[in-house]
Each structure stands twice: as C-alpha cells, then as structure tokens.
Design a protein around this motif. Sequence first.
Motif, PDB file in Angstrom:
ATOM      1  N   ASN A 266       7.643  49.567  -1.609  1.00 13.42           N
ATOM      2  CA  ASN A 266       8.390  50.428  -0.700  1.00 13.42           C
ATOM      3  C   ASN A 266       8.863  49.617   0.494  1.00 13.42           C
ATOM      4  N   GLU A 267       9.850  50.126   1.216  1.00 12.69           N
ATOM      5  CA  GLU A 267      10.349  49.447   2.422  1.00 12.69           C
ATOM      6  C   GLU A 267       9.200  49.200   3.391  1.00 12.69           C
ATOM      7  N   GLY A 268       9.064  47.949   3.846  1.00  9.80           N
ATOM      8  CA  GLY A 268       7.987  47.570   4.751  1.00  9.80           C
ATOM      9  C   GLY A 268       6.670  47.298   4.064  1.00  9.80           C
ATOM     10  N   GLY A 269       6.621  47.463   2.744  1.00 10.11           N
ATOM     11  CA  GLY A 269       5.380  47.265   2.012  1.00 10.11           C
ATOM     12  C   GLY A 269       5.073  45.793   1.773  1.00 10.11           C
ATOM     13  N   TYR A 270       3.784  45.493   1.579  1.00  7.64           N
ATOM     14  CA  TYR A 270       3.321  44.121   1.352  1.00  7.64           C
ATOM     15  C   TYR A 270       2.809  43.967  -0.074  1.00  7.64           C
ATOM     16  N   ALA A 271       3.050  42.793  -0.650  1.00  4.10           N
ATOM     17  CA  ALA A 271       2.423  42.381  -1.904  1.00  4.10           C
ATOM     18  C   ALA A 271       1.726  41.057  -1.638  1.00  4.10           C
ATOM     19  N   GLN A 272       0.444  40.977  -1.937  1.00  4.34           N
ATOM     20  CA  GLN A 272      -0.340  39.792  -1.584  1.00  4.34           C
ATOM     21  C   GLN A 272      -1.114  39.307  -2.805  1.00  4.34           C
ATOM     22  N   PHE A 273      -0.960  38.018  -3.102  1.00  3.47           N
ATOM     23  CA  PHE A 273      -1.532  37.433  -4.314  1.00  3.47           C
ATOM     24  C   PHE A 273      -2.225  36.113  -3.999  1.00  3.47           C
ATOM     25  N   LEU A 274      -3.176  35.766  -4.850  1.00  8.38           N
ATOM     26  CA  LEU A 274      -3.624  34.389  -4.979  1.00  8.38           C
ATOM     27  C   LEU A 274      -2.903  33.800  -6.185  1.00  8.38           C
ATOM     28  N   ALA A 275      -2.635  32.505  -6.162  1.00  7.52           N
ATOM     29  CA  ALA A 275      -1.878  31.920  -7.266  1.00  7.52           C
ATOM     30  C   ALA A 275      -2.141  30.427  -7.376  1.00  7.52           C
ATOM     31  N   ASN A 276      -1.886  29.903  -8.572  1.00 11.13           N
ATOM     32  CA  ASN A 276      -1.770  28.466  -8.822  1.00 11.13           C
ATOM     33  C   ASN A 276      -0.322  28.163  -9.160  1.00 11.13           C
ATOM     34  N   TRP A 277       0.115  26.959  -8.815  1.00 12.50           N
ATOM     35  CA  TRP A 277       1.469  26.544  -9.178  1.00 12.50           C
ATOM     36  C   TRP A 277       1.472  25.056  -9.487  1.00 12.50           C
ATOM     37  N   GLU A 278       2.416  24.691 -10.351  1.00 11.43           N
ATOM     38  CA  GLU A 278       2.519  23.312 -10.786  1.00 11.43           C
ATOM     39  C   GLU A 278       3.312  22.469  -9.787  1.00 11.43           C
ATOM     40  N   HIS A 279       2.877  21.249  -9.611  1.00 12.64           N
ATOM     41  CA  HIS A 279       3.668  20.222  -8.942  1.00 12.64           C
ATOM     42  C   HIS A 279       4.260  19.362 -10.057  1.00 12.64           C
ATOM     43  N   VAL A 280       5.545  19.533 -10.292  1.00 12.98           N
ATOM     44  CA  VAL A 280       6.205  18.918 -11.429  1.00 12.98           C
ATOM     45  C   VAL A 280       6.969  17.682 -10.984  1.00 12.98           C
ATOM     46  N   GLU A 281       6.897  16.635 -11.773  1.00 18.32           N
ATOM     47  CA  GLU A 281       7.587  15.387 -11.470  1.00 18.32           C
ATOM     48  C   GLU A 281       9.076  15.635 -11.283  1.00 18.32           C
ATOM     49  N   GLY A 282       9.626  15.120 -10.179  1.00 18.41           N
ATOM     50  CA  GLY A 282      11.052  15.248  -9.914  1.00 18.41           C
ATOM     51  C   GLY A 282      11.457  16.553  -9.258  1.00 18.41           C
ATOM     52  N   GLU A 283      10.487  17.367  -8.841  1.00 14.37           N
ATOM     53  CA  GLU A 283      10.795  18.670  -8.240  1.00 14.37           C
ATOM     54  C   GLU A 283       9.923  18.874  -7.006  1.00 14.37           C
ATOM     55  N   GLU A 284      10.520  19.371  -5.933  1.00 16.20           N
ATOM     56  CA  GLU A 284       9.751  19.702  -4.741  1.00 16.20           C
ATOM     57  C   GLU A 284       9.005  21.013  -4.982  1.00 16.20           C
ATOM     58  N   TRP A 285       7.696  21.012  -4.752  1.00 16.58           N
ATOM     59  CA  TRP A 285       6.919  22.231  -5.027  1.00 16.58           C
ATOM     60  C   TRP A 285       7.375  23.390  -4.151  1.00 16.58           C
ATOM     61  N   GLN A 286       7.817  23.089  -2.923  1.00 18.87           N
ATOM     62  CA  GLN A 286       8.302  24.160  -2.052  1.00 18.87           C
ATOM     63  C   GLN A 286       9.520  24.857  -2.654  1.00 18.87           C
ATOM     64  N   ASP A 287      10.431  24.075  -3.243  1.00 19.86           N
ATOM     65  CA  ASP A 287      11.606  24.668  -3.874  1.00 19.86           C
ATOM     66  C   ASP A 287      11.208  25.522  -5.070  1.00 19.86           C
TER      67      ASP A 287
END
Length: 512
Positions: A266-287
């Motif tokens: 809903n408008e103004g609502g929050y979704a909050q997660f824990l997560a893992n993500w890959e750091h891939v060769e040739g790619e900025e993880w932030q992107d």
Amino acid sequence: MSETSLPAPDHTATLREALLAAGFTADGLLDRLGAAAYAALARSETVPALRATRGASPLDTLVRLFLLQRPVPQEQARAALPLEECVRDGWARLQDGQVRATVDVRPYGGPDGEDWFIVSDLGCAVGGAGGIGSREEGVVLGVGGASTTLASITVRTPVASALDLGTGSGIQALHAAQHATRVTATDLNPRALEFTRLTLALSGAAPADLRVGSLFEPVGTETFDLIVSNPPFVISPGARLTYRDGGMAGDELCRTLVRQAGVHLNEGGYAQFLANWEHVEGEEWQDRLRSWVPAGCDAWIVQREVQDVTQYAELWLRDSGDHRSDPAAYAERYEAWLDEFEARGTMSVGFGWITLRRSAAAAEGRPSIVVEEWPHAVQQPLGRAVQEHFARQDYLRDQDDAALLAGHFTLAAEVVQEQVGLPGAEDPEHVVLRQHRGMMRATKVDAVAAGFAGVCDGSLPAGRILDAIAQLMSEDPVLLRDRTPQAIRLLVEEGFLEPVPVAGAVREEGLG
C-alpha cells in the motif's frame, strides 16, 4: 522429524500459565543459568546449562525438557506441567517413567518485556541444544541471528495489515501481531504454519491468517502496509533444505521476492527482507541490486557482510552437518557448490538488508535508491532509524541548494565531534562527527562543516550561519554558499543534521 505429528493447540493457555509460573522466561533463564551458561547455549554448548539445572525445581525440569531435550522423571514433569494434557496434546511423550519433549520450546523476550515462546523442531532452535545440523527437508528452525536481525530492523508503527512471507516458526508474525490489526503468514512448508500457530498461541498472541504456498502466490493480488521476510536466501546447487535453499539459480529467489513486493504494498507501506546476492565478475554489485528495485518504490539496501565462495560454501555445509558426514560425500558437495559458482561467474556473496517503501514520488519516476556497504556496529533495534532514513530522503528529494540554504537544522541527538591529529599539534589533521545511536556512522568534515554543525540549533537558516562563518574565517560568503550545500546534504542524508520546520524555528537574532 518431518514426519512426526505436531502438538495440538487446545490447551496452550494452560501450558503458558505453567511455564510462566515456573519462571521459564528469557529473564528467568538468565537468572537460573547465569551469564556464562546462558551464553554457551547460543554457541550450541549444553554442558554448562546441564550443570546449572541438576536440581528438581520446575524451572530446572522445563529447561532440561524443552531446551536441552533431555528426559526428565515423570513426577518432576508433573510438578512443572499439566502433564496429562501435555502428553494428550502431543507436547511430550511418556515412556518408562520418563518424559521427553516432542518440540523445542524456547523463551523469547519481546521488545516491551513480553514473555513469548518460539516453538520449533527438536534440536533446531539455532544456537540451542543441538544447533541446526539437520539435513531433513521439512525441518522448521527456531530463533536464530537472522530472524532476530530482521525483527530488529522492522518498522514498528501501527498498521492495518502485515504479511510474514516464509514465516518458519512464526517469530516475525509474533512481532507483527503486536502492531498490526491483521497478520497473514505464509510458508511453502505446511509444518511451518503449524509451528507458527503454536508459537502465537503459546505466546498469548492473536492468531494469524495462515496460508500455504511459495512467494506471493498465497495472497494473490492483496496488498499490505508491511511485508517482512527472512526467505530461504542461501545460494546453493539444488534445493535440499526448504528452510534455507531458494531452489532457484543463484540469487534469483531473492531478486524475484524483491521485484514482486512492490505491487503488494500500500502507499507508504514497507517491505523488509534479509537477502544474499552474488558478486559477479565484470558487474558492480550495487548495480545488480538497483536493478531489483520495483517501480513505484524507494529502497535502502545495506550490505553487512561479504564472503568469498569457499567461505560461503563451508558455512552452509557446516550448517547442515555435512562436515560430519563421509569425507568423500562432503568433498563432492563442496565441489558442487564451487562448480555452480564458477559457472555463474560468482566471485563472492553479499549478505544484508533490503527495505522498500512505496511512495508517490517513486511512482512519479523520482525514486530514492540508496545502496551502501556498512559492516560496522549498529545500535539495535533499527526500525526507527529506517523510518528516519526515508523521511530524510523525502526531504532532500524536494530541496535544491537554495532551499537548503534557507532551511533550519539542528544537530541530531548523541552526535559528538572528535579531533584527530598528532599529540601536541596546534591544529587537528581532521575532524570527525560520530553518531552514538542508530547506524552509528562517522564522517570526516572540514572546519566549515564542523563549525556549521556545531551551531545548528534550529534558530537560524543555513545561509545566515554560513555568512557568519565566512566572516569569522575571512572567506568570500558567496563562494562559501556555493560550495557548502553538498556537505549539508550529506550531513542530512546520513542523519547528523535534522531539518526543522520553518514555522517552528526561532526568529533570527544573530549568532551570539
């Protein structure tokens, strides 16, 4: 373990009364066991707790029965519990004059001193009697570091509706029940929903709407004011363990969860997660992570830790007890993890928090997306800090440099200034502003920014303060006004300065 029937919730109120009467609470455990034995439980070491509970008091009995999962004499159990009801409902079983627990029941202290109980599979309380160490597909875990981290960063404002996606043993649903009118809890594992039912009932909380299914499938097109999820985020070859393995290639499950969340807020609502993500060769993880943010949402993504692929594989192989299996089988599994990472070009894996907030500005194409690395200590709980972050982003999004110079600011609470330099030096090499709450940030500032922050009490607009500083430092006030808004913006964004509504500011009367 996964094939056993679970206790019936018929007499949870009576059982709860008995647990509280015996002092089987988080505070009661600390008092009975002592700090050393209590801390040892978090390391899955049970010997100190066993030594501390050699007596026959009801509390000793309950600790041995439900936490340490040791058999206790029938008469001792009867003195501590409504034994016949517990056996009939399935909380314990009686054999040869000894009583054994069928589930792990762990006292858990709520944020306002509530006495709660988390119910999970035996030996799977995460830092309890046996740690995890289970390779059973349907196992349901209890309280762990990840679940308490998510609970601590969740925004705790009164809401009409909350969704706990992948509820497990129900700790997030239990927290949400304290400030949400309606709580929906989902899980792919039907046993997890039954554990959630028991956790809520034994903790004296309102029941939740429990639904079986994967990701957002169980809720259709429904929307919520709050969504929380500690998903099965582990990046692994295959999906052996439902409680942790995503079952999709790489970090696709976490990406899918984040991408789909936007339309369920809903408008103004929050979704909050824990997560893992890959750091891939040739790619900025932030992107990579920016690309996950759904349309219409602002985002704050914080990377807390990074592990290379060997550390990551070893961590989760130990989590499931594979290191205690046949060495050849362990090596084969280890190879499979490394093969998977090599094929995907994965160099390392990040872990952290993802918070989305649905906003009108983001829907207009002006989202605020902050992706940062912060491996340092923080002051928990952080729910208020999350709210404050997005409030600052709202403010800054609508302020150009002229508006900042016309704005009034105060120095945030518990910010101190540190001067760093060689002993005996006349002037410091640099000045650091440091927070002692929330994210506990520190930032290096120049003399102008330090002086500016030091006199911000809300009484004068920023431009007037800079004019006075320019006069004191014999600088050109026009040049100072031109170059300083960027520093002010950064200090506001990181929470060192707080905007003051102009209507509430004191009339300008000079600096001294």
